[in-house]
Write a protein that holds these residues in place. Structure first.
Motif, PDB file in Angstrom:
ATOM      1  N   ARG A  15       0.846  -1.179   0.000  1.00 35.98           N
ATOM      2  CA  ARG A  15       0.000   0.000   0.000  1.00 35.98           C
ATOM      3  C   ARG A  15       0.887   1.236   0.000  1.00 35.98           C
ATOM      4  NH1 ARG A  15      -3.098  -3.398  -1.056  1.00 35.98           N
ATOM      5  NH2 ARG A  15      -5.032  -3.952  -0.044  1.00 35.98           N
ATOM      6  N   ASN A  16       0.335   2.325  -0.474  1.00 36.38           N
ATOM      7  CA  ASN A  16       1.100   3.554  -0.539  1.00 36.38           C
ATOM      8  C   ASN A  16       0.522   4.604   0.411  1.00 36.38           C
ATOM      9  OD1 ASN A  16       3.211   5.122  -1.545  1.00 36.38           O
ATOM     10  ND2 ASN A  16       1.855   6.166  -2.982  1.00 36.38           N
ATOM     11  N   GLU A  17      -0.084   4.148   1.510  1.00 38.87           N
ATOM     12  CA  GLU A  17      -0.691   5.059   2.472  1.00 38.87           C
ATOM     13  C   GLU A  17      -0.268   4.699   3.896  1.00 38.87           C
ATOM     14  OE1 GLU A  17      -2.065   7.412   1.042  1.00 38.87           O
ATOM     15  OE2 GLU A  17      -2.738   6.611  -0.888  1.00 38.87           O
ATOM     16  N   TYR A  18      -0.338   5.675   4.792  1.00 41.05           N
ATOM     17  CA  TYR A  18      -0.147   5.393   6.210  1.00 41.05           C
ATOM     18  C   TYR A  18      -1.298   4.509   6.678  1.00 41.05           C
ATOM     19  CZ  TYR A  18       3.181   9.299   6.230  1.00 41.05           C
ATOM     20  OH  TYR A  18       4.243  10.132   5.975  1.00 41.05           O
ATOM     21  N   GLN A  19      -1.023   3.625   7.621  1.00 43.05           N
ATOM     22  CA  GLN A  19      -2.061   2.717   8.104  1.00 43.05           C
ATOM     23  C   GLN A  19      -2.074   2.656   9.630  1.00 43.05           C
ATOM     24  OE1 GLN A  19      -2.003  -1.227   6.438  1.00 43.05           O
ATOM     25  NE2 GLN A  19      -1.316  -0.501   4.448  1.00 43.05           N
ATOM     26  N   ILE A  20      -3.271   2.438  10.156  1.00 42.76           N
ATOM     27  CA  ILE A  20      -3.457   2.108  11.570  1.00 42.76           C
ATOM     28  C   ILE A  20      -4.347   0.876  11.599  1.00 42.76           C
ATOM     29  CG2 ILE A  20      -4.321   2.839  13.829  1.00 42.76           C
ATOM     30  CD1 ILE A  20      -3.963   5.731  12.908  1.00 42.76           C
ATOM     31  N   PHE A 241      15.787  -4.530 -13.160  1.00 44.64           N
ATOM     32  CA  PHE A 241      14.724  -5.131 -13.965  1.00 44.64           C
ATOM     33  C   PHE A 241      15.313  -5.563 -15.301  1.00 44.64           C
ATOM     34  CE2 PHE A 241      12.148  -2.492 -11.099  1.00 44.64           C
ATOM     35  CZ  PHE A 241      11.197  -3.419 -10.701  1.00 44.64           C
ATOM     36  N   ASN A 242      14.900  -6.720 -15.791  1.00 44.17           N
ATOM     37  CA  ASN A 242      15.495  -7.238 -17.027  1.00 44.17           C
ATOM     38  C   ASN A 242      14.915  -6.615 -18.288  1.00 44.17           C
ATOM     39  OD1 ASN A 242      13.010  -8.491 -17.227  1.00 44.17           O
ATOM     40  ND2 ASN A 242      13.766 -10.486 -16.533  1.00 44.17           N
ATOM     41  N   SER A 243      13.877  -5.791 -18.128  1.00 42.91           N
ATOM     42  CA  SER A 243      13.332  -5.070 -19.278  1.00 42.91           C
ATOM     43  C   SER A 243      12.480  -3.908 -18.791  1.00 42.91           C
ATOM     44  CB  SER A 243      12.483  -5.991 -20.157  1.00 42.91           C
ATOM     45  OG  SER A 243      11.257  -6.311 -19.517  1.00 42.91           O
ATOM     46  N   LEU A 244      12.311  -2.915 -19.660  1.00 38.95           N
ATOM     47  CA  LEU A 244      11.463  -1.770 -19.335  1.00 38.95           C
ATOM     48  C   LEU A 244      10.009  -2.218 -19.194  1.00 38.95           C
ATOM     49  CD1 LEU A 244      10.891   1.241 -19.007  1.00 38.95           C
ATOM     50  CD2 LEU A 244      10.866   1.444 -21.500  1.00 38.95           C
ATOM     51  N   THR A 245       9.600  -3.149 -20.046  1.00 41.66           N
ATOM     52  CA  THR A 245       8.218  -3.643 -19.993  1.00 41.66           C
ATOM     53  C   THR A 245       7.908  -4.280 -18.643  1.00 41.66           C
ATOM     54  OG1 THR A 245       8.232  -4.055 -22.380  1.00 41.66           O
ATOM     55  CG2 THR A 245       6.547  -5.188 -21.078  1.00 41.66           C
ATOM     56  N   TYR A 246       8.855  -5.074 -18.129  1.00 41.53           N
ATOM     57  CA  TYR A 246       8.646  -5.732 -16.834  1.00 41.53           C
ATOM     58  C   TYR A 246       8.578  -4.701 -15.712  1.00 41.53           C
ATOM     59  CZ  TYR A 246       9.390  -8.887 -12.872  1.00 41.53           C
ATOM     60  OH  TYR A 246       9.257  -9.570 -11.690  1.00 41.53           O
ATOM     61  N   PHE A 247       9.458  -3.690 -15.751  1.00 45.45           N
ATOM     62  CA  PHE A 247       9.427  -2.615 -14.757  1.00 45.45           C
ATOM     63  C   PHE A 247       8.071  -1.920 -14.763  1.00 45.45           C
ATOM     64  CE2 PHE A 247      10.313   2.113 -14.384  1.00 45.45           C
ATOM     65  CZ  PHE A 247      10.141   2.163 -13.009  1.00 45.45           C
ATOM     66  N   GLU A 248       7.583  -1.585 -15.952  1.00 40.89           N
ATOM     67  CA  GLU A 248       6.306  -0.875 -16.046  1.00 40.89           C
ATOM     68  C   GLU A 248       5.153  -1.749 -15.542  1.00 40.89           C
ATOM     69  OE1 GLU A 248       7.154   2.123 -19.809  1.00 40.89           O
ATOM     70  OE2 GLU A 248       6.393   0.101 -20.194  1.00 40.89           O
ATOM     71  N   ARG A 249       5.201  -3.047 -15.841  1.00 39.67           N
ATOM     72  CA  ARG A 249       4.139  -3.945 -15.394  1.00 39.67           C
ATOM     73  C   ARG A 249       4.108  -4.076 -13.876  1.00 39.67           C
ATOM     74  NH1 ARG A 249       5.382  -8.128 -18.171  1.00 39.67           N
ATOM     75  NH2 ARG A 249       6.179  -9.567 -16.592  1.00 39.67           N
ATOM     76  N   VAL A 250       5.286  -4.254 -13.260  1.00 41.83           N
ATOM     77  CA  VAL A 250       5.354  -4.390 -11.796  1.00 41.83           C
ATOM     78  C   VAL A 250       4.939  -3.083 -11.125  1.00 41.83           C
ATOM     79  CG1 VAL A 250       6.896  -4.762  -9.834  1.00 41.83           C
ATOM     80  CG2 VAL A 250       7.123  -6.176 -11.877  1.00 41.83           C
ATOM     81  N   LYS A 252       2.914  -0.744 -12.255  1.00 45.47           N
ATOM     82  CA  LYS A 252       1.460  -0.571 -12.382  1.00 45.47           C
ATOM     83  C   LYS A 252       0.720  -1.510 -11.435  1.00 45.47           C
ATOM     84  CE  LYS A 252      -2.439   0.781 -14.341  1.00 45.47           C
ATOM     85  NZ  LYS A 252      -2.744   0.498 -15.753  1.00 45.47           N
ATOM     86  N   GLN A 253       1.230  -2.722 -11.264  1.00 39.49           N
ATOM     87  CA  GLN A 253       0.582  -3.688 -10.375  1.00 39.49           C
ATOM     88  C   GLN A 253       0.589  -3.205  -8.930  1.00 39.49           C
ATOM     89  OE1 GLN A 253       2.732  -7.400  -9.839  1.00 39.49           O
ATOM     90  NE2 GLN A 253       0.823  -8.536  -9.642  1.00 39.49           N
ATOM     91  N   LEU A 254       1.694  -2.607  -8.497  1.00 37.59           N
ATOM     92  CA  LEU A 254       1.822  -2.200  -7.101  1.00 37.59           C
ATOM     93  C   LEU A 254       1.300  -0.801  -6.819  1.00 37.59           C
ATOM     94  CD1 LEU A 254       5.380  -3.592  -6.251  1.00 37.59           C
ATOM     95  CD2 LEU A 254       3.164  -4.583  -5.691  1.00 37.59           C
ATOM     96  N   MET A 255       1.399   0.093  -7.798  1.00 33.80           N
ATOM     97  CA  MET A 255       1.068   1.498  -7.561  1.00 33.80           C
ATOM     98  C   MET A 255      -0.226   1.936  -8.235  1.00 33.80           C
ATOM     99  SD  MET A 255       3.523   2.413  -5.624  1.00 33.80           S
ATOM    100  CE  MET A 255       3.175   4.160  -5.589  1.00 33.80           C
ATOM    101  N   PRO A 259       4.622   4.154 -14.455  1.00 34.17           N
ATOM    102  CA  PRO A 259       5.709   5.050 -14.024  1.00 34.17           C
ATOM    103  C   PRO A 259       5.578   6.439 -14.647  1.00 34.17           C
ATOM    104  CG  PRO A 259       6.592   2.903 -14.604  1.00 34.17           C
ATOM    105  CD  PRO A 259       5.159   2.888 -15.014  1.00 34.17           C
ATOM    106  N   GLY A 260       5.175   6.493 -15.920  1.00 35.44           N
ATOM    107  CA  GLY A 260       5.012   7.784 -16.584  1.00 35.44           C
ATOM    108  C   GLY A 260       3.919   8.621 -15.945  1.00 35.44           C
ATOM    109  N   GLU A 261       2.813   7.983 -15.596  1.00 36.71           N
ATOM    110  CA  GLU A 261       1.717   8.706 -14.942  1.00 36.71           C
ATOM    111  C   GLU A 261       2.131   9.188 -13.563  1.00 36.71           C
ATOM    112  OE1 GLU A 261      -2.041   6.306 -17.029  1.00 36.71           O
ATOM    113  OE2 GLU A 261      -1.141   5.570 -15.164  1.00 36.71           O
ATOM    114  N   TYR A 262       2.895   8.344 -12.854  1.00 34.97           N
ATOM    115  CA  TYR A 262       3.375   8.731 -11.516  1.00 34.97           C
ATOM    116  C   TYR A 262       4.288   9.952 -11.628  1.00 34.97           C
ATOM    117  CZ  TYR A 262       5.510   8.311  -6.885  1.00 34.97           C
ATOM    118  OH  TYR A 262       5.951   8.563  -5.603  1.00 34.97           O
ATOM    119  N   ARG A 263       5.224   9.910 -12.566  1.00 31.51           N
ATOM    120  CA  ARG A 263       6.156  11.040 -12.747  1.00 31.51           C
ATOM    121  C   ARG A 263       5.389  12.320 -13.072  1.00 31.51           C
ATOM    122  NH1 ARG A 263      11.280  10.435 -16.606  1.00 31.51           N
ATOM    123  NH2 ARG A 263      12.399  10.221 -14.625  1.00 31.51           N
TER     124      ARG A 263
END
Length: 275
Positions: A15-20, A241-250, A252-255, A259-263
């Protein structure tokens, strides 16, 4: 959030938020890489700093009934600032587990939060909920007397050695996530078979080795993405990461964004603040 049977989730969470979290009934386990693994039972409170989430996880255990609060910094920080609360500092100092047991004062706060959450017909419900959470943050210093000081609960002594070995592996991965070491090489480094390493690592952390490494890579990538000079390919290569595609997929899955939208989102937000 109720779970009426033993916890058997197959993958970890990010998660990308503080939690209690507050345990009403049942039990869960709180894992912090290299430091502790403790059982959370009824009355346990956990403050989770979003900046340390790759090293934290609340997993396993039997059935449980809990209150989970996720706080979006962008929406809640201005409210905290208005009343003189440094939210980042609160979660940094309070990150961890507090065994409040049957403390009526703490229980009363969470009972009010639960009632407000479930009472959907009440006017100004969201405002009341925000005020209760603010009160919880203001009074969080009172939790220190309940902080869990033991690294392992008595009920976990039988698996202490396994916990230690996994913590050693997790600490190693935390410091070497940019490298391309495979699981076979990792198993050889820690003098165990590949199958045994994979099994105990998943049991303790609720992540596979690759999932755990990717949490650190994505956490680091968020900082790199704020550097306009670095390309996506450079970031992917630097993080192993072994490829840009794999980085972007991971990512997007977690965030939940690319990455482009995040930036674009965060650089745009910074530019507006400077203006």
């Amino acid at each position: 959030m109720k779970r009426d049977r033993d916890f058997t989730k197959n993958v970890g969470y990010f998660r990308n938020e503080y939690q209690i979290q507050y345990i009403i009934d049942g039990e869960r386990y709180y894992f912090e890489s290299g430091i502790r693994c403790v059982k959370m039972a009824a009355g346990s409170v956990a403050f989770i700093d979003k900046r340390r989430i790759p090293k934290l996880n609340i997993i396993g255990g039997r059935y449980h009934d809990r209150i989970l609060i996720e706080i979006k910094e962008a929406e809640f920080a201005p409210i905290c600032q208005a009343v003189g609360i440094d939210m980042e500092r609160v979660f940094s100092q309070r990150c961890g587990v507090f065994q409040t047991g049957k403390c009526e004062e703490i229980r009363d706060v969470f009972e009010k939060i639960e009632k407000t959450i479930t009472d959907r017909g009440t006017e100004q419900r969201e405002l009341r909920l925000r005020m209760l959470i603010l009160n919880l943050l203001v009074c969080s210093s009172q939790l220190e007397k309940f902080r869990e000081k033991n690294f392992h609960s008595a009920s976990m002594q039988g698996s202490l050695e396994k916990q230690k070995r996994v913590c050693m592996i997790a600490d190693y991965l935390a410091g070497h996530y940019e490298e391309h070491e495979n699981v076979d090489e990792l198993a050889g480094r820690f003098y165990m078979s590949r199958s045994y390493l994979c099994r105990i690592f998943k049991e303790v952390t609720n992540f596979t080795v690759s999932e755990y490494v990717n949490l650190f890579r994505i956490a680091a990538s968020r900082e790199y993405l704020l550097n306009r000079e670095m390309t996506m390919t450079e970031i992917a290569n630097r993080l192993g990461f072994n490829s840009l595609t794999y980085f972007e997929r991971v990512f997007k899955q977690l965030m939940s964004v690319t990455p482009g939208e995040y930036r674009k989102q965060y650089l745009g937000a910074r530019g507006k603040r400077r203006d």
